[in-house]
Scaffold this active site. Structure first.
Site, PDB file in Angstrom:
ATOM      1  N   GLY A   9       0.819  -1.204   0.000  1.00 31.36           N
ATOM      2  CA  GLY A   9       0.000   0.000   0.000  1.00 31.36           C
ATOM      3  C   GLY A   9       0.855   1.256   0.000  1.00 31.36           C
ATOM      4  O   GLY A   9       2.055   1.211  -0.282  1.00 31.36           O
ATOM      5  N   TRP A  11       1.944   3.454   2.490  1.00 30.84           N
ATOM      6  CA  TRP A  11       3.022   3.636   3.455  1.00 30.84           C
ATOM      7  C   TRP A  11       4.117   2.591   3.276  1.00 30.84           C
ATOM      8  O   TRP A  11       5.301   2.891   3.376  1.00 30.84           O
ATOM      9  CB  TRP A  11       2.452   3.622   4.858  1.00 30.84           C
ATOM     10  CG  TRP A  11       3.299   4.237   5.944  1.00 30.84           C
ATOM     11  CD1 TRP A  11       3.337   3.817   7.231  1.00 30.84           C
ATOM     12  CD2 TRP A  11       4.174   5.373   5.884  1.00 30.84           C
ATOM     13  NE1 TRP A  11       4.188   4.626   7.970  1.00 30.84           N
ATOM     14  CE2 TRP A  11       4.718   5.579   7.165  1.00 30.84           C
ATOM     15  CE3 TRP A  11       4.564   6.241   4.847  1.00 30.84           C
ATOM     16  CZ2 TRP A  11       5.630   6.606   7.449  1.00 30.84           C
ATOM     17  CZ3 TRP A  11       5.470   7.260   5.131  1.00 30.84           C
ATOM     18  CH2 TRP A  11       5.986   7.434   6.410  1.00 30.84           C
ATOM     19  N   TYR A  48      -2.197   4.383  -5.452  1.00 37.00           N
ATOM     20  CA  TYR A  48      -2.036   5.291  -4.320  1.00 37.00           C
ATOM     21  C   TYR A  48      -1.369   6.608  -4.683  1.00 37.00           C
ATOM     22  O   TYR A  48      -1.638   7.636  -4.061  1.00 37.00           O
ATOM     23  CB  TYR A  48      -1.217   4.600  -3.221  1.00 37.00           C
ATOM     24  CG  TYR A  48      -1.874   3.356  -2.696  1.00 37.00           C
ATOM     25  CD1 TYR A  48      -2.906   3.420  -1.761  1.00 37.00           C
ATOM     26  CD2 TYR A  48      -1.495   2.094  -3.149  1.00 37.00           C
ATOM     27  CE1 TYR A  48      -3.530   2.284  -1.288  1.00 37.00           C
ATOM     28  CE2 TYR A  48      -2.107   0.936  -2.673  1.00 37.00           C
ATOM     29  CZ  TYR A  48      -3.125   1.041  -1.750  1.00 37.00           C
ATOM     30  OH  TYR A  48      -3.736  -0.100  -1.296  1.00 37.00           O
ATOM     31  N   ALA A 139       2.264   9.265   3.622  1.00 39.73           N
ATOM     32  CA  ALA A 139       3.009   8.571   2.572  1.00 39.73           C
ATOM     33  C   ALA A 139       3.097   9.409   1.307  1.00 39.73           C
ATOM     34  O   ALA A 139       4.110   9.388   0.602  1.00 39.73           O
ATOM     35  CB  ALA A 139       2.339   7.226   2.264  1.00 39.73           C
ATOM     36  N   LYS A 190      -5.067   9.797  18.369  1.00 37.99           N
ATOM     37  CA  LYS A 190      -5.148  10.986  17.505  1.00 37.99           C
ATOM     38  C   LYS A 190      -6.017  10.717  16.278  1.00 37.99           C
ATOM     39  O   LYS A 190      -6.557  11.664  15.688  1.00 37.99           O
ATOM     40  CB  LYS A 190      -3.754  11.469  17.111  1.00 37.99           C
ATOM     41  CG  LYS A 190      -2.901  10.460  16.354  1.00 37.99           C
ATOM     42  CD  LYS A 190      -3.115  10.476  14.861  1.00 37.99           C
ATOM     43  CE  LYS A 190      -2.391   9.317  14.223  1.00 37.99           C
ATOM     44  NZ  LYS A 190      -2.594   9.235  12.769  1.00 37.99           N
ATOM     45  N   ASN A 255      -8.782   9.683   8.202  1.00 42.08           N
ATOM     46  CA  ASN A 255      -9.664   9.928   9.334  1.00 42.08           C
ATOM     47  C   ASN A 255     -10.310  11.303   9.237  1.00 42.08           C
ATOM     48  O   ASN A 255     -11.508  11.462   9.469  1.00 42.08           O
ATOM     49  CB  ASN A 255      -8.863   9.790  10.636  1.00 42.08           C
ATOM     50  CG  ASN A 255      -8.401   8.372  10.873  1.00 42.08           C
ATOM     51  OD1 ASN A 255      -9.166   7.519  11.309  1.00 42.08           O
ATOM     52  ND2 ASN A 255      -7.141   8.098  10.582  1.00 42.08           N
ATOM     53  N   GLU A 280      -8.781   3.920  10.545  1.00 44.59           N
ATOM     54  CA  GLU A 280      -8.451   3.311  11.827  1.00 44.59           C
ATOM     55  C   GLU A 280      -9.201   3.944  12.992  1.00 44.59           C
ATOM     56  O   GLU A 280      -9.525   3.276  13.973  1.00 44.59           O
ATOM     57  CB  GLU A 280      -6.942   3.404  12.078  1.00 44.59           C
ATOM     58  CG  GLU A 280      -6.089   2.555  11.145  1.00 44.59           C
ATOM     59  CD  GLU A 280      -6.159   1.060  11.439  1.00 44.59           C
ATOM     60  OE1 GLU A 280      -6.914   0.670  12.350  1.00 44.59           O
ATOM     61  OE2 GLU A 280      -5.459   0.291  10.755  1.00 44.59           O
TER      62      GLU A 280
END
Length: 331
Positions: A9, A11, A48, A139, A190, A255, A280
């Site tokens: 992916g 990262w 990506y 990333a 976070k 997020n 996440e």
């Protein structure tokens, strides 16, 4: 030293390229043939990064056997996949190996931090240590070699220094640390704050509101982290306020993006109906809610995000409810 990066992916690809730029031996393992072929044949990971040109020496494979003989294995997979991938590679490891984790969150069933999951799943005689390579980073910026600083956190300083030296270069600077608890809790919580930040932006709130959110969100992170043994000073560093700022303010943040959609529509319904990305903070919000409730930890922002995600509370109502809480001293 030979490194295998598990996960093709964004990262995983970006960090593998860092090692390739540093003239290290590195191989990317991925399950998606189109991504692996794109890296090998076109020197891109178009899914990506669009047309970004990768280091032409970077190689990838779909053969998990590449883990055999590795000195370092870097896990760049979602938190939910850490447990099964560790069990899978455990049988392939041939010596004590440094396992690097870059995922930020908790095991969805046991609430374990990622370092705890790895130590449970990898045999002691095959594990040198766990190093968490975490901090304020996207990333999309690392892959085009924009200046970035993150931490290598480990209970074994020698391995943290090894990772620091392997990855550091003119555009990526690695610091070391040993507060595993504080660092891992900081970068996990976070993500919940980033959802909250996105929601507020989607609702139309601007700089004043975001500054308040980040500042009060940091206090919640400290409160939670210190309760479980983290050091308060850790939250003033890259895995605390640093990661909180970048995730709460960047369009690269999944997020924040998820929260923005929820806030824009003042509803969570369409997000859950249409989302296909790993966010996440959604799982983390549920875990933090449960653990904070069980331990009597005051987490008002996390609580409101949980109510939006899992009980269908209107985001606009949550924002107002936070403002009319009982008045108190800041510290």
């Amino acid at each position: 030293m030979r490194t295998v990066v598990i996960g093709s992916g964004s990262w995983g690809t970006a960090l593998a390229q860092v090692l390739q730029d540093n003239h290290q031996k590195v191989m990317v393992y991925g399950v998606a043939e189109n991504e692996v072929n794109d890296i090998n044949e076109n020197h891109k990971n178009s899914k990506y990064f669009g047309d970004v040109e990768l280091n032409p020496e970077l190689k990838a494979t779909t053969d998990i056997e590449c883990v055999k003989g590795a000195d370092i294995v870097l896990l760049a997979v979602p938190t939910i996949a850490i447990d099964p991938i560790c069990h899978q590679i455990n049988d392939l490891l041939e010596k004590k190996t440094i396992i690097i984790n870059v995922s930020k969150g908790f095991h969805p069933e046991t609430n374990e931090r990622m370092s705890q999951v790895i130590r449970r799943c990898i045999d002691e005689d095959k594990l040198s240590s766990v190093v968490s390579l975490i901090g304020p980073s996207h990333a999309e910026e690392v892959v085009i070699r924009l200046l970035t600083t993150i931490d290598a956190i480990s209970l074994k300083n020698e391995d943290a220094l090894t990772v620091q030296n392997l990855f550091s270069n003119q555009y990526l600077r690695i610091y070391t640390g040993n507060d595993e608890i504080g660092s891992e809790l900081g970068v996990a919580i976070k993500n919940v704050m980033a959802i909250a930040s996105g929601i507020l932006s989607g609702l139309g709130y601007q700089d004043n509101t975001r500054a308040a959110l980040i500042t009060r969100g940091l206090q919640e992170m400290i409160r939670y982290g210190v309760h479980f043994g983290g050091q308060q000073k850790t939250f003033m560093g890259l895995t605390g306020i640093g990661d909180l700022i970048v995730t709460c303010t960047s369009v690269h943040s999944r997020n924040f993006e998820a929260g923005y959609q929820i806030g824009k529509e003042n509803s969570v319904e369409n997000f859950f109906k249409n989302n296909t990305k790993t966010v996440e903070g959604v799982r983390t919000a549920k875990i933090v809610h449960r653990v904070a409730t069980e331990n009597g930890i005051d987490m008002p922002i996390c609580e409101e995000v949980y109510q939006i995600l899992y009980n269908g509370k209107l985001p606009s109502d949550c924002a107002q409810d936070l403002m009319i809480r009982d008045l108190k001293k800041e510290f």
